[in-house]
Design an enzyme around this catalytic site. Structure first.
Site, PDB file in Angstrom:
ATOM      1  CD  GLU A  88       2.916  -4.755   8.785  1.00  0.00           C
ATOM      2  OE1 GLU A  88       4.079  -4.892   9.166  1.00  0.00           O
ATOM      3  OE2 GLU A  88       2.548  -4.965   7.615  1.00  0.00           O
ATOM      4  CD1 TRP A 114       0.924  -0.161   2.995  1.00  0.00           C
ATOM      5  CD2 TRP A 114      -0.703   1.288   3.520  1.00  0.00           C
ATOM      6  NE1 TRP A 114       1.218   0.370   4.232  1.00  0.00           N
ATOM      7  CE2 TRP A 114       0.234   1.265   4.571  1.00  0.00           C
ATOM      8  CE3 TRP A 114      -1.808   2.129   3.627  1.00  0.00           C
ATOM      9  CZ2 TRP A 114       0.096   2.063   5.711  1.00  0.00           C
ATOM     10  CZ3 TRP A 114      -1.943   2.914   4.764  1.00  0.00           C
ATOM     11  CH2 TRP A 114      -0.996   2.884   5.780  1.00  0.00           C
ATOM     12  CG  ASP A 115       4.817   0.857   1.427  1.00  0.00           C
ATOM     13  OD1 ASP A 115       3.978  -0.031   1.646  1.00  0.00           O
ATOM     14  OD2 ASP A 115       5.841   0.991   2.094  1.00  0.00           O
ATOM     15  CE  LYS A 154       6.148  -2.436  11.484  1.00  0.00           C
ATOM     16  NZ  LYS A 154       6.021  -3.495  10.487  1.00  0.00           N
ATOM     17  CD  GLN A 155       2.459   0.662   9.964  1.00  0.00           C
ATOM     18  OE1 GLN A 155       2.907  -0.449  10.201  1.00  0.00           O
ATOM     19  NE2 GLN A 155       2.442   1.181   8.758  1.00  0.00           N
TER      20      GLN A 155
HETATM   21  C1  BGC Z   1       4.860  -1.592   7.307  1.00  0.00           C
HETATM   22  C2  BGC Z   1       3.821  -1.572   6.217  1.00  0.00           C
HETATM   23  C3  BGC Z   1       4.513  -1.332   4.897  1.00  0.00           C
HETATM   24  C4  BGC Z   1       5.593  -2.364   4.662  1.00  0.00           C
HETATM   25  C5  BGC Z   1       6.361  -2.111   3.387  1.00  0.00           C
HETATM   26  C6  BGC Z   1       5.920  -2.637   6.981  1.00  0.00           C
HETATM   27  O1  BGC Z   1       6.919  -2.607   7.946  1.00  0.00           O
HETATM   28  O2  BGC Z   1       4.287  -1.888   8.546  1.00  0.00           O
HETATM   29  O3  BGC Z   1       2.892  -0.553   6.460  1.00  0.00           O
HETATM   30  O4  BGC Z   1       3.583  -1.389   3.863  1.00  0.00           O
HETATM   31  O5  BGC Z   1       6.501  -2.335   5.741  1.00  0.00           O
HETATM   32  O6  BGC Z   1       6.996  -0.884   3.424  1.00  0.00           O
END
Ligand code: BGC
Length: 803
Positions: free
Chosen positions: A498, A359-360, A619-620
């Site tokens: 995550e 999704w980035d 985490k984010q």
């Molecule tokens: C993040 C995801 C991201 C992925 C790829 C993961 O560590 O939690 O949001 O899409 O890395 O960058």
């Protein structure tokens, strides 16, 4: 040191792989890590060359199960260019005494230079200079030049120039126990005295790769042509040749390389094409010129000039911003447009996440939308071509519409690994991250944003609307009606955070009513209906016949969009998901004391036999994504539609709540947090912006950047300058400006494109200036804060607004 150069002095073996990633050269077609030409892969060096979308699948047995991974394949190494004196050992940087060492990446022209002055064990002093490019104008061309100067010695020097296809995928230590041999040798051929060809094929996807190299030799400026000896082994071809050097002599080698694959168009066969290209290639000096010109043109579109309040501090910031834009343009460019590839979260710069597409994109597209939207279009087409696969994936789970995978590679099937290794505990654990269905929401959001900036109705009619409606249909079918509360719910998924994939102690993974997902779903259903109405009737009918989209279905969607359940905490905070409020608070101080860096709390807790699922830790950014993607007005209208109260104060309250509980274990996290603070706390926002900027240059996660860049964070931080601080937003046919420049930022200057009109934007603390250039027709609508104005684009105009 200028803000256009990334310079390293001195060799630092510990950081060499990080430097290799940051000094990667690429052109959107292929990329090569900034590894030195004299070494193969070992514990310090990792030369890697990757083709955009160059995937291959291999099976491995892990913990009694057969798993299959699709990897981004490390292609034959075209760099090898080494030397030895008087029949001694081949040059190895770690075995000489370094007198001086400088490595410089010229970001403006895309040239990587290394100058090493060394003394070997025999006391010979030598200067070694290497310059390298991966051509930005001609995607199939790369070249390097090595110069050797004998400072205090004379004698024989032997050179080796080679193409090495015996490489494996060995760039990520965590993947070491997985199968990693992707290439089968096909052919090694001496084309003529100075040129060689290597052809290999990936052993599952049957992608043929041809590399050809021409090595020319110059002594003290004159072309020379010594006898060469050819070495051929399956998957490897090289040439050696010897020359005499006297004190003060200088030998210069030019190695020009061409790279074609069986997927290229406009050719007969890739080996044949690679040969022609290398034989006909210009000299290194000419290649440098045309390459630098291609970069100059790109920078004209992409540069964001910024004049910081403190020029000294600002220089570093400026350099990093340029470096990150540089890597964005090396990952995706006009050369990727015909390739049917997506934009990988870790660039084509290393093997982490196997070159997969996540999704980035949602963080990456805005830089492209406002500067080269043709690229965004091609990246959206990558998704369109995989729509059928997404339809099947939805069907298999009993849903309707299209469900795109969390990780996407060649075919659009789910590429997320089933098990992942926690290097801290050494355990392979189930990977549930595929439950992040919100990737589908990101895709819909991206289609809409692309359309808002470009007004590309043709794209919408042909492809965008179909994808959008199928995604909306998936979300509608993912909802369940809860009769007791009279609202719709989304159950059993994961949000962007995550750290949470299940309820504490639950047997099955999945969480209910993630606020971000539920609100995105409402937004998508609203927009799908709007898109439907935007399409000309002549386009609507065939689409309707193809995918069936009845009045009844539209009514059902309207109903869901009015009755979606959103969960709040007692104090009105939006709950990350239902039940988050009941989780335990986490002892941040204790863990910081114990572990120092706790960004990867998931790994720490799992190694302790615990799980982040038990705690209020993220985490984010998850809930806060909403404030990143939507204006307060848009959110207010969504809440009103749902019958929930929304007060503006909710925004800072939510930011404070989640900021305290987020470890920033993803580099995307600080981008979002900096963004959402831009209006309410400018200095806090600037601080996080600076921290986000460090993600890759300082490898703040301690070891992830050597395995590949974090492109979402790179493009996302530059986009903070582009959109967050300027308040640029394309909505409803109007281009909005609402600057909120942090005092440290000083002045901004950039070129953007809106609906194909180029514009020059200058923002100082006092004034916003918008300049348009003569274009064939009409006007566009812009708004400064809430005042709307038409701006002429037929003869160009300058508009000024007092801030
Ligand atoms: C993040 C995801 C991201 C992925 C790829 C993961 O560590 O939690 O949001 O899409 O890395 O960058």
């Amino acid at each position: 040191m200028t803000s256009w150069n990334l310079t390293y002095t001195g060799l630092d073996p510990e950081k060499e792989k990080l430097r290799e990633t940051l000094c990667t050269l690429g052109n959107g077609y292929f990329a090569t890590r900034g590894a030195c030409a004299e070494n193969g892969a070992d514990s310090i060096h990792y030369p890697g060359t990757y083709l955009a979308g160059g995937y291959n699948r291999l099976k491995t047995e892990i913990a009694g199960k057969i798993i299959e991974n699709e990897d981004l394949v490390n292609l034959p190494n075209w760099l090898p260019l080494s030397f030895r004196m008087n029949g001694g050992e081949w040059f190895h940087i770690e075995s000489v005494e370094i007198l001086s060492y400088e490595q410089k990446l010229n970001i403006r022209s895309g040239i990587l230079c290394r100058v090493i002055h060394f003394r070997d064990q025999q006391g010979r002093k030598t200067v070694l200079m290497n310059r390298r490019v991966v051509h930005m104008g001609n995607p199939h061309l790369a070249g390097q030049e090595t110069v050797i100067r004998a400072e205090n010695w004379s004698g024989e020097i032997e050179f080796l120039t080679a193409l090495d296809g015996k490489v494996i995928n060995g760039g990520v230590p965590r993947y070491q126990s997985l199968s990693n041999r992707h290439l089968d040798p096909l052919c090694e051929e001496e084309i003529n005295k100075e040129s060689i060809l290597l052809k290999v094929q990936t052993n599952q996807s049957e992608l043929r790769i041809a590399e050809a190299a021409r090595t020319q030799i110059f002594k003290n400026g004159d072309f020379v042509n010594p006898e060469r000896y050819c070495i051929k082994e399956p998957g490897y071809i090289g040439q050696t040749f010897s020359m005499e050097m006297a004190e003060g002599d200088e030998i210069r080698l030019e190695k020009i390389v061409s790279l074609y694959t069986s997927r290229d168009k406009g050719m007969s066969e890739c080996g044949c094409q690679a040969k022609i290209a290398v034989v006909e290639a210009d000299s290194f000096e000419e290649i440098l010129k045309s390459h630098a010109l291609a970069w100059e043109h790109l920078w004209h579109r992409f540069e964001i000039d910024y004049y910081p309040a403190d020029p000294q501090k600002g220089k570093r910031t400026s350099r990093i911003l340029r470096l990150y834009t540089f890597h964005l343009l090396q990952t995706t460019s006009r050369h990727s447009m015909d390739l049917d590839v997506g934009v990988p979260s870790r660039g084509w710069h290393g093997e982490a996440y196997r070159g997969h597409i996540f999704w980035d994109e949602i963080f990456i597209f805005p830089m492209l939308n406002f500067r080269m939207p043709e690229i965004t279009r091609s990246l959206l087409m990558y998704r369109y071509r995989r729509l059928d696969k997404a339809r099947k994936a939805a069907q298999e789970l009993g849903h309707r519409g299209a469900m795109y995978p969390w990780q996407s590679g060649s075919s659009g099937r789910e590429e997320t690994q089933k098990l992942h290794l926690n290097p801290k505990s050494g355990r392979w654990n189930p990977d549930n991250s595929h439950l992040q269905r919100h990737v589908n929401a990101a895709l819909a959001y991206n289609i809409w944003q692309y359309y808002q900036v470009t007004e590309d109705l043709e794209f919408l009619s042909f492809y965008g609307a179909e994808m959008f409606i199928e995604i909306a249909r998936f979300w509608a079918s993912k909802t369940t009606f809860n009769k007791e509360i009279g609202r719709y719910e989304i159950l059993g998924i994961m949000g962007p955070d995550e750290y949470h994939d299940a309820y504490p102690g639950a047997n099955e993974p999945g969480l209910n009513n993630n606020s971000y997902t539920n609100i995105m779903t409402v937004w998508i259903l609203n927009r799908a209906l709007e898109i439907w109405n935007l399409l000309p009737e002549t386009d609507r009918n065939p689409l309707c016949e193809k995918i069936g989209f009845s009045e009844e279905e539209r009514e059902h969607w309207k109903n869901i969009a009015r009755k979606m359940k959103i969960v709040f905490h007692k104090d009105g905070i939006l709950s990350q998901f239902e039940g988050y409020e009941q989780l335990e608070e986490f002892d941040w101080e204790e863990y910081k004391k114990k572990y120092g860096n706790i960004q990867r709390l998931d790994r720490i807790l799992e190694a302790e036999g615990d799980s982040p699922n038990r705690y209020k830790v993220s985490k984010q950014a998850d809930v806060l994504m909403l404030f990143y993607l939507f204006s307060a007005e848009e959110l207010r209208s969504i809440f009103k539609q749902l019958g929930y109260a929304f007060k503006y104060e909710t925004i800072p309250q939510n930011i404070n709540y989640y900021l305290k509980r987020t470890s920033h274990g993803s580099t995307l996290s600080r981008v979002v947090h900096s963004w959402v603070l831009a209006r309410s706390n400018r200095s806090g926002s600037w601080e996080l912006f600076l921290e986000a900027l460090e993600s890759d240059v300082a490898d703040i996660q301690g070891g992830t950047t050597p395995e590949g860049i974090h492109l979402g964070a790179m493009a996302g931080t530059v986009d903070i300058l582009q959109r967050a601080y300027t308040g640029i937003e394309a909505r409803g046919g109007i281009l909005y400006f609402n600057p909120a420049i942090p005092p440290e930022l000083g002045e901004l200057h950039m070129h953007i494109r809106y609906r194909s009109y180029p514009m020059e934007i200058t923002i100082t603390p006092e004034k916003l200036t918008i300049k348009t250039f003569p274009s064939p027709k009409g006007y566009i609508k812009i708004a400064f804060r809430s005042k709307t104005k038409k701006i002429k684009v037929d003869c160009g105009e300058i508009l000024e607004f007092k801030i």
